[in-house]
Design a protein around this motif. Structure first.
Motif, short mmCIF file in Angstrom:
data_model
loop_
_atom_site.label_atom_id
_atom_site.label_comp_id
_atom_site.label_asym_id
_atom_site.label_seq_id
_atom_site.Cartn_x
_atom_site.Cartn_y
_atom_site.Cartn_z
N SER A 10 -15.55 26.59 77.00
CA SER A 10 -14.25 26.84 77.63
C SER A 10 -14.38 27.78 78.83
CB SER A 10 -13.28 27.42 76.61
OG SER A 10 -13.81 28.63 76.10
N ASP A 11 -15.19 27.36 79.80
CA ASP A 11 -15.32 28.10 81.05
C ASP A 11 -14.51 27.37 82.12
OD1 ASP A 11 -17.25 26.25 82.75
OD2 ASP A 11 -17.91 26.25 80.66
N ASN A 12 -14.59 27.84 83.35
CA ASN A 12 -13.78 27.24 84.42
C ASN A 12 -14.61 26.52 85.48
OD1 ASN A 12 -11.46 28.27 83.23
ND2 ASN A 12 -11.64 30.20 84.31
N ALA B 256 -14.63 26.79 90.58
CA ALA B 256 -14.11 27.35 89.34
C ALA B 256 -12.60 27.29 89.40
CB ALA B 256 -14.58 28.79 89.15
N SER B 257 -12.00 26.83 88.32
CA SER B 257 -10.55 26.74 88.22
C SER B 257 -10.16 26.75 86.75
CB SER B 257 -10.04 25.45 88.86
OG SER B 257 -8.66 25.27 88.57
N ALA B 258 -9.08 27.45 86.45
CA ALA B 258 -8.55 27.45 85.08
C ALA B 258 -8.01 26.07 84.73
CB ALA B 258 -7.46 28.50 84.96
N ARG B 259 -7.84 25.22 85.73
CA ARG B 259 -7.30 23.87 85.52
C ARG B 259 -8.39 22.81 85.65
NH1 ARG B 259 -2.83 26.35 88.76
NH2 ARG B 259 -1.18 26.70 87.24
N LYS B 260 -9.59 23.11 85.22
CA LYS B 260 -10.71 22.17 85.42
C LYS B 260 -10.46 20.83 84.73
CE LYS B 260 -14.22 22.99 81.89
NZ LYS B 260 -15.57 23.44 81.60
N GLY C 3 -16.20 35.12 74.92
CA GLY C 3 -16.09 34.12 75.98
C GLY C 3 -17.36 33.33 76.20
#
Length: 181
Positions: A111-113, A128-132, A173
């Motif tokens: 669960s990385d970005n 990198a994006s929280a919405r990958k 994380g």
């Protein structure tokens, strides 16, 4: 159900019939992946219209990693034909990549970005994006690209620079390491 955003030329907005009384069932779905409201940015509209792209499948700010490892804030636009990387500070197009040139998308199983767009004829794109997951969905919807999930993969950070990115679970994380090959 389609999740595409149809971009209309704002100059011709008066020609489009409006029905504000009854919301379209798909209208919220159409705007779902446009996190920056592309039609409200004239320079993005001009850019898309100049290139002939009308349908935006995803739009948001992301972090792009340079070949030297620096992070730059960029606007990522995914249309049904291309990927656009735009500098939000200068409103300038930094890169346009035809979807036909993309070989695959690489991402970790954790669960990385991070997300790498592999382009054999050019250098690759690491963002990198929280919405990958939404970005991947837009790519697959646009061009049915291969998506590779692995906790280690290589990418071409520049024309003559190959890097490897590793992901591992850590307390609280995901630990990410980018190594020069």
């Amino acid at each position: 159900m389609s999740r595409r955003v149809q971009i209309d030329d704002p100059k011709n907005d008066d020609d489009v019939p409006k029905n504000d009384d009854v919301p379209d069932a798909d209208s919220s779905q159409l705007r779902k992946r446009d996190y920056i409201d592309v039609p409200s940015h004239p320079y993005l509209m001009k850019l898309l219209n100049k290139q002939g792209d009308q349908i935006v499948l995803f739009a948001d700010r992301v972090l792009k990693f340079t070949g030297s490892g620096k992070m730059k804030c960029r606007i990522l636009l995914v249309t049904d034909f291309a990927i656009y990387i735009v500098d939000p500070e200068t409103d300038s197009l930094k890169r346009r990549i035809a979807l036909a040139a993309v070989e695959k998308i690489c991402l970790s199983e954790l669960s990385d970005n991070f997300l790498a767009v592999i382009i054999p004829t050019e250098y690759d794109l690491l963002i990198a994006s929280a919405r990958k997951n939404e970005i991947v969905a837009a790519f697959v919807e646009a061009y049915e690209l291969e998506v590779v999930s692995s906790n280690r993969f290589e990418y071409n950070a520049a024309s003559d620079l190959v890097k490897e990115i590793e992901f591992e679970e850590a307390e609280g994380g995901v630990k990410t390491r980018i190594l020069r090959k």
